[in-house]
Motif scaffolding. Structure first.
Motif, PDB file in Angstrom:
ATOM      1  N   GLN A 126       5.318   7.377   2.629  1.00  0.00           N
ATOM      2  CA  GLN A 126       5.346   6.364   1.575  1.00  0.00           C
ATOM      3  C   GLN A 126       4.255   5.316   1.758  1.00  0.00           C
ATOM      4  O   GLN A 126       3.558   4.970   0.814  1.00  0.00           O
ATOM      5  N   VAL A 127       4.076   4.822   2.972  1.00  0.00           N
ATOM      6  CA  VAL A 127       3.095   3.764   3.194  1.00  0.00           C
ATOM      7  C   VAL A 127       1.668   4.302   3.190  1.00  0.00           C
ATOM      8  O   VAL A 127       0.703   3.530   3.025  1.00  0.00           O
ATOM      9  N   THR A 128       1.481   5.615   3.334  1.00  0.00           N
ATOM     10  CA  THR A 128       0.145   6.211   3.330  1.00  0.00           C
ATOM     11  C   THR A 128      -0.124   7.044   2.081  1.00  0.00           C
ATOM     12  O   THR A 128      -1.149   7.712   2.003  1.00  0.00           O
TER      13      THR A 128
ATOM     14  N   VAL B 208       0.842  -1.190   0.000  1.00  0.00           N
ATOM     15  CA  VAL B 208       0.000   0.000   0.000  1.00  0.00           C
ATOM     16  C   VAL B 208       0.884   1.249   0.000  1.00  0.00           C
ATOM     17  O   VAL B 208       2.033   1.198   0.429  1.00  0.00           O
ATOM     18  N   GLY B 209       0.350   2.344  -0.506  1.00  0.00           N
ATOM     19  CA  GLY B 209       1.077   3.607  -0.441  1.00  0.00           C
ATOM     20  C   GLY B 209       1.558   4.095  -1.792  1.00  0.00           C
ATOM     21  O   GLY B 209       0.904   3.895  -2.811  1.00  0.00           O
ATOM     22  N   SER B 210       2.720   4.727  -1.802  1.00  0.00           N
ATOM     23  CA  SER B 210       3.243   5.342  -3.024  1.00  0.00           C
ATOM     24  C   SER B 210       3.874   4.339  -3.979  1.00  0.00           C
ATOM     25  O   SER B 210       4.041   4.649  -5.165  1.00  0.00           O
TER      26      SER B 210
ATOM     27  N   ARG C 243      -2.791  10.181   2.477  1.00  0.00           N
ATOM     28  CA  ARG C 243      -4.111  10.169   1.836  1.00  0.00           C
ATOM     29  C   ARG C 243      -4.776   8.810   1.931  1.00  0.00           C
ATOM     30  O   ARG C 243      -5.970   8.677   1.678  1.00  0.00           O
ATOM     31  N   VAL C 244      -3.978   7.763   2.237  1.00  0.00           N
ATOM     32  CA  VAL C 244      -4.492   6.398   2.335  1.00  0.00           C
ATOM     33  C   VAL C 244      -3.921   5.777   3.607  1.00  0.00           C
ATOM     34  O   VAL C 244      -2.714   5.544   3.667  1.00  0.00           O
ATOM     35  N   PRO C 245      -4.699   5.533   4.641  1.00  0.00           N
ATOM     36  CA  PRO C 245      -6.149   5.712   4.694  1.00  0.00           C
ATOM     37  C   PRO C 245      -6.546   7.183   4.744  1.00  0.00           C
ATOM     38  O   PRO C 245      -5.728   8.057   4.981  1.00  0.00           O
TER      39      PRO C 245
END
Length: 555
Positions: free
Chosen positions: A286-288, A258-260, A292-294
């Protein structure tokens, strides 16, 4: 007993097999080490030696040991950045000019403490061998405690010679036996029962739960417990890039990185969650995907062995301070068998199936120059059941993190940010696991950093398969920069293109085997030949710089 003998015998008794260094440092210790069976590996740059120690530590769980003399300390400190970011146990040893030389413009001397401060969790000066037993024990404990990270001992003398030649009365075998039992993670505490009950209640109250497992989860080895909890919750599992391979990447519950550096489905699923359970995972950009995610405002439950990871980016509804594996097991018991509708998991599985079908033609592409997606598919098929895959940063991380599938028993190591890390790291990984095959994915741009370590591989007989994704440039930024250049493509080429270079021919100049691959149908045979060899083999794959890796979905 002098310090050199003590240090050599302590490392041997601790289970250490190699020490990575750049001359001139600890020369008496290196002679003593070779005599007792710890192999000195001379690298060509301090950064390469640090990368070798980094990967050694990630595979062995014991600190990888790296050493450099006074003037090389600045280079060594810079090389520890990836180990710091990747949460890897490393013990850095440097020499420093004696105290009466300090602040007097001593040749090649600068203060070491400020250089190492950002890259280490513990540092100390060692003035005599009498200090060494206590300080080595303390440094080793710090390196392996959660989160594992580099530590630094600065030894008295340009090459550490004042520590080497002074005496100690300690018994190295007793110290080494203690250190041998200290592997990362050194401690496995369980979150307190009240937090476990609160987390179980929060998870049971939400139907659309997603689990995001990170590097701390991978370190904890919690794959089995993670799958059991996800099955009980009917929750999809996403991972950070560093936790790729923690569970079978083809598992029905897996939605990938997940992420970038993600393929589209993972971000879509995590963004659709009502509650996210972070397990041993930082919440960095990077992981979000830049937070923006979550989505902001989502409910968060977080398990981590490091209390500093809570509340960094998302408000945490329940924080569970403990080892991920031990805490997941307690959480699973407290949760029981809650009623679940499984709607989000069904959506996730449909997205994964559609994405796999969409990317399948590229995995079988016969295009020439070669689509790196086809190279990823061939590595998936070729990697042995207990193989180690080492990937560089940037596009190497995206290609391998999205398109190379991994099964339990296989290990994935990735650069935490330092371009050029992968090839020296692959050598360190093989030193830590001589019975396992190591495959390194490096771009040509990354390989130029440490090409000279081909000589190290040859001289020391370290066998890895070095796969070069050779597109004669920095592929990740190429199309956008070419677009920016407009009608001046030569200007873009001057910034991001180089070569072409035949790395197979270069390998042969170093006395190694080199295989040039220009057609997709030849990749499998080249990898098979390389994996059977007991020497480093360079598989130089001519790829298309215009081929794009999977891109993340953005809300």
């Amino acid at each position: 007993m002098n310090g050199a003998e003590f240090l050599a015998r302590s490392l041997k008794a601790s289970g250490q097999t190699h020490l990575f260094f750049v001359d001139a440092v600890l020369r008496r210790t290196l002679l003593a080490m070779e005599r007792v069976g710890v192999q000195p590996v001379l690298a060509h740059t301090e950064k390469a030696a640090a990368y070798m120690a980094d990967a050694y530590g990630r595979i062995a769980g014991r600190p990888g040991v790296v050493a450099a003399q006074s003037v090389g300390a600045a280079n060594l400190a810079a090389g520890l950045q990836d180990a710091w970011l990747g949460r890897s146990p490393v013990l850095a040893l440097t020499g420093h000019k004696p105290n009466d030389h300090q602040q007097r413009n001593a040749y090649q001397e600068v203060p070491h403490a400020p250089l190492f401060a950002p890259m280490t969790k513990h540092a100390a000066r060692v003035e005599t061998a009498a200090d060494l037993p206590r300080q080595l024990r303390q440094a080793w404990a710090a390196a392996t405690a959660a989160p594992p990270r580099p530590v630094h001992l600065d030894l008295n003398g340009l090459m550490g010679e004042f520590v080497e030649t002074s005496d100690t009365e300690a018994v190295p075998e007793a110290l080494g036996a203690t250190l041998a039992a200290w592997t990362a993670p050194l401690h496995r505490p369980v979150a307190d029962p009240a937090s476990v009950r609160a987390a179980a209640a929060a998870l049971a109250s939400a139907q659309r739960v997603v689990i995001v497992a990170g590097d701390g989860a991978a370190l904890s080895g919690c794959g089995g417990a993670l799958l059991a909890l996800a099955a009980a919750l009917r929750a999809p599992i996403a991972t950070s890039l560093g936790a790729r391979g923690l569970i079978d990447t083809r598992h029905d519950l897996a939605i990938g990185v997940v992420g970038s550096y993600a393929a589209p489905p993972a971000n879509q699923v995590v963004a659709a969650a009502e509650l996210v359970l972070f397990v041993g995972c930082d919440t960095g950009d990077q992981v979000t995907h830049a937070w923006r995610v979550p989505r902001p405002g989502v409910r968060v439950v977080q398990i981590d062995a490091d209390p500093l990871e809570f509340e960094r980016s998302y408000p945490v509804e329940v924080a569970l301070l403990g080892d991920p594996r031990a805490t997941l097991e307690a959480l699973l018991e407290a949760l029981g068998q809650p009623a679940r509708d499984g709607a989000l998991l069904a959506e996730a599985q449909a997205l994964m199936a559609a994405w796999r079908a969409a990317v399948a033609p590229r995995l079988a592409s016969e295009a020439s120059p070669i689509d790196p997606a086809r190279l990823a598919a061939e590595i998936t098929r070729a990697l042995p059941a207990d193989g180690i895959l080492v990937a560089d940063t940037g596009y190497s991380g995206i290609w391998t993190g999205t398109l190379v599938d991994l099964a339990p028993g296989q290990t994935y190591l990735r650069a935490a940010g330092s371009l050029g890390w992968a090839f020296p790291a692959a050598l360190g990984a093989r030193c830590a696991a001589p019975g396992r095959k190591v495959v390194c994915w490096s771009g040509d741009g990354a390989l130029y950093y440490h090409l000279t370590e081909l000589e190290t591989a040859k001289r020391r007989g370290i066998a890895v398969v070095l796969v070069v994704n050779n597109n004669s440039g920095f592929g990740q930024g190429w199309p956008n920069y070419l677009k920016q250049a407009g009608n001046r493509p030569v200007a873009a080429e001057q910034v991001l293109r180089f070569g072409p270079t035949d790395f197979a021919a270069i390998a042969r100049q170093f006395g190694l085997r080199g295989i040039r691959v220009e057609r997709p149908g030849d990749i499998a045979a080249a990898l098979a030949e390389a994996l059977t060899a007991e020497e480093t083999v360079v598989v130089d794959v001519v790829t298309d710089i215009d081929s794009r890796a999977p891109e993340p979905w953005t809300p």
